[in-house]
Design a protein around this motif. Structure first.
Motif, PDB file in Angstrom:
ATOM      1  N   LEU A  54      24.863  -4.428  11.960  1.00  0.00           N
ATOM      2  CA  LEU A  54      24.505  -5.445  12.957  1.00  0.00           C
ATOM      3  C   LEU A  54      23.079  -5.892  12.661  1.00  0.00           C
ATOM      4  O   LEU A  54      22.214  -5.071  12.389  1.00  0.00           O
ATOM      5  N   TYR A  55      22.844  -7.193  12.685  1.00  0.00           N
ATOM      6  CA  TYR A  55      21.494  -7.699  12.443  1.00  0.00           C
ATOM      7  C   TYR A  55      20.922  -8.270  13.739  1.00  0.00           C
ATOM      8  O   TYR A  55      21.645  -8.513  14.698  1.00  0.00           O
ATOM      9  N   VAL A  56      19.611  -8.457  13.769  1.00  0.00           N
ATOM     10  CA  VAL A  56      18.928  -8.997  14.947  1.00  0.00           C
ATOM     11  C   VAL A  56      18.958 -10.520  14.874  1.00  0.00           C
ATOM     12  O   VAL A  56      18.420 -11.116  13.939  1.00  0.00           O
ATOM     13  N   ARG A  57      19.603 -11.134  15.839  1.00  0.00           N
ATOM     14  CA  ARG A  57      19.545 -12.599  15.974  1.00  0.00           C
ATOM     15  C   ARG A  57      18.419 -12.876  16.971  1.00  0.00           C
ATOM     16  O   ARG A  57      18.496 -12.471  18.118  1.00  0.00           O
ATOM     17  N   ARG A  58      17.399 -13.540  16.482  1.00  0.00           N
ATOM     18  CA  ARG A  58      16.208 -13.778  17.306  1.00  0.00           C
ATOM     19  C   ARG A  58      16.507 -14.750  18.440  1.00  0.00           C
ATOM     20  O   ARG A  58      17.244 -15.717  18.259  1.00  0.00           O
ATOM     21  N   CYS A  59      15.901 -14.475  19.580  1.00  0.00           N
ATOM     22  CA  CYS A  59      16.078 -15.385  20.718  1.00  0.00           C
ATOM     23  C   CYS A  59      15.383 -16.704  20.418  1.00  0.00           C
ATOM     24  O   CYS A  59      14.451 -16.766  19.612  1.00  0.00           O
ATOM     25  N   GLU A  60      15.856 -17.770  21.048  1.00  0.00           N
ATOM     26  CA  GLU A  60      15.260 -19.084  20.842  1.00  0.00           C
ATOM     27  C   GLU A  60      14.586 -19.609  22.107  1.00  0.00           C
ATOM     28  O   GLU A  60      13.839 -20.580  22.053  1.00  0.00           O
ATOM     29  N   VAL A  61      14.870 -18.952  23.238  1.00  0.00           N
ATOM     30  CA  VAL A  61      14.310 -19.373  24.521  1.00  0.00           C
ATOM     31  C   VAL A  61      13.396 -18.264  25.027  1.00  0.00           C
ATOM     32  O   VAL A  61      13.761 -17.079  24.982  1.00  0.00           O
ATOM     33  N   ASN A  62      12.219 -18.622  25.485  1.00  0.00           N
ATOM     34  CA  ASN A  62      11.272 -17.643  26.011  1.00  0.00           C
ATOM     35  C   ASN A  62      11.905 -16.741  27.059  1.00  0.00           C
ATOM     36  O   ASN A  62      12.702 -17.189  27.885  1.00  0.00           O
ATOM     37  N   PRO A  86      13.223  -6.751  11.798  1.00  0.00           N
ATOM     38  CA  PRO A  86      14.593  -7.293  11.707  1.00  0.00           C
ATOM     39  C   PRO A  86      15.069  -7.463  10.267  1.00  0.00           C
ATOM     40  O   PRO A  86      14.889  -8.507   9.662  1.00  0.00           O
ATOM     41  N   PHE A  87      15.646  -6.396   9.719  1.00  0.00           N
ATOM     42  CA  PHE A  87      16.144  -6.446   8.347  1.00  0.00           C
ATOM     43  C   PHE A  87      17.347  -7.372   8.255  1.00  0.00           C
ATOM     44  O   PHE A  87      18.183  -7.388   9.148  1.00  0.00           O
ATOM     45  N   PRO A  88      17.472  -8.106   7.157  1.00  0.00           N
ATOM     46  CA  PRO A  88      18.629  -8.995   6.987  1.00  0.00           C
ATOM     47  C   PRO A  88      19.831  -8.240   6.413  1.00  0.00           C
ATOM     48  O   PRO A  88      19.692  -7.195   5.789  1.00  0.00           O
ATOM     49  N   CYS A  89      21.000  -8.796   6.619  1.00  0.00           N
ATOM     50  CA  CYS A  89      22.206  -8.289   5.974  1.00  0.00           C
ATOM     51  C   CYS A  89      22.117  -8.632   4.484  1.00  0.00           C
ATOM     52  O   CYS A  89      21.511  -9.633   4.116  1.00  0.00           O
ATOM     53  N   ARG A  90      22.709  -7.780   3.647  1.00  0.00           N
ATOM     54  CA  ARG A  90      22.666  -8.003   2.205  1.00  0.00           C
ATOM     55  C   ARG A  90      24.072  -8.033   1.630  1.00  0.00           C
ATOM     56  O   ARG A  90      24.957  -7.353   2.119  1.00  0.00           O
TER      57      ARG A  90
END
Length: 142
Positions: A54-62, A86-90
């Motif tokens: 599972l990767y971290v999807r960053r929030c876009e709204v404060n 937040p490491f990416p998937c490889r």
């Protein structure tokens, strides 16, 4: 919209509003602030920890939470990750004498591959597969 439906009573409306309030007002224990290099815009997100794959999807709204989402098909994330790192998937390429599997090899190099025995390769380490040599019975009579 909800109030026009006479089938809803006051209790259901209160519960719905309560759940809406909980889901939209994040109570963050830890936050992470990110500043966009190009725009200078800063976004504050609630911290999350994600399990492997599972990767971290960053929030876009404060003041909303980052989310843990599955890696895209064909890619993996071998270690846990979080909002601070937040490491990416490889994508992992398997050597030609192996075949892809959905887990990491238990021994040897840690890639999601195993020696392809159906094509004559064997070994515990997917990075060191060897071609099987045919066994010959020297005691066999002709």
């Amino acid at each position: 919209m909800f109030l026009k439906n006479k089938a809803l009573d006051g209790k259901k409306i209160k519960v719905g509003l309560f759940l809406f309030f909980i889901c939209t007002s994040e109570s963050c224990v830890r936050v992470v602030e990110r500043t966009d290099f190009f725009t200078g815009k800063t976004t504050t997100c609630c911290f999350v920890e994600c399990q492997p794959n599972l990767y971290v999807r960053r929030c876009e709204v404060n003041n909303t939470a980052d989310r843990c989402e599955p890696c895209p098909p064909g890619s993996m994330l071998l270690d846990p990750t979080n909002s601070y790192f937040p490491f990416p998937c490889r994508r992992y390429d398997c050597p030609p004498e192996t075949r892809r599997i959905n887990s990491l090899s238990a021994t040897g190099c840690r890639i999601p591959c195993e020696c392809d025995e159906s094509r004559g390769y064997s070994g515990a380490d997917p990075c060191l597969c060897r071609r099987k040599t045919p066994s010959v019975d020297i005691n066999r009579k002709r």
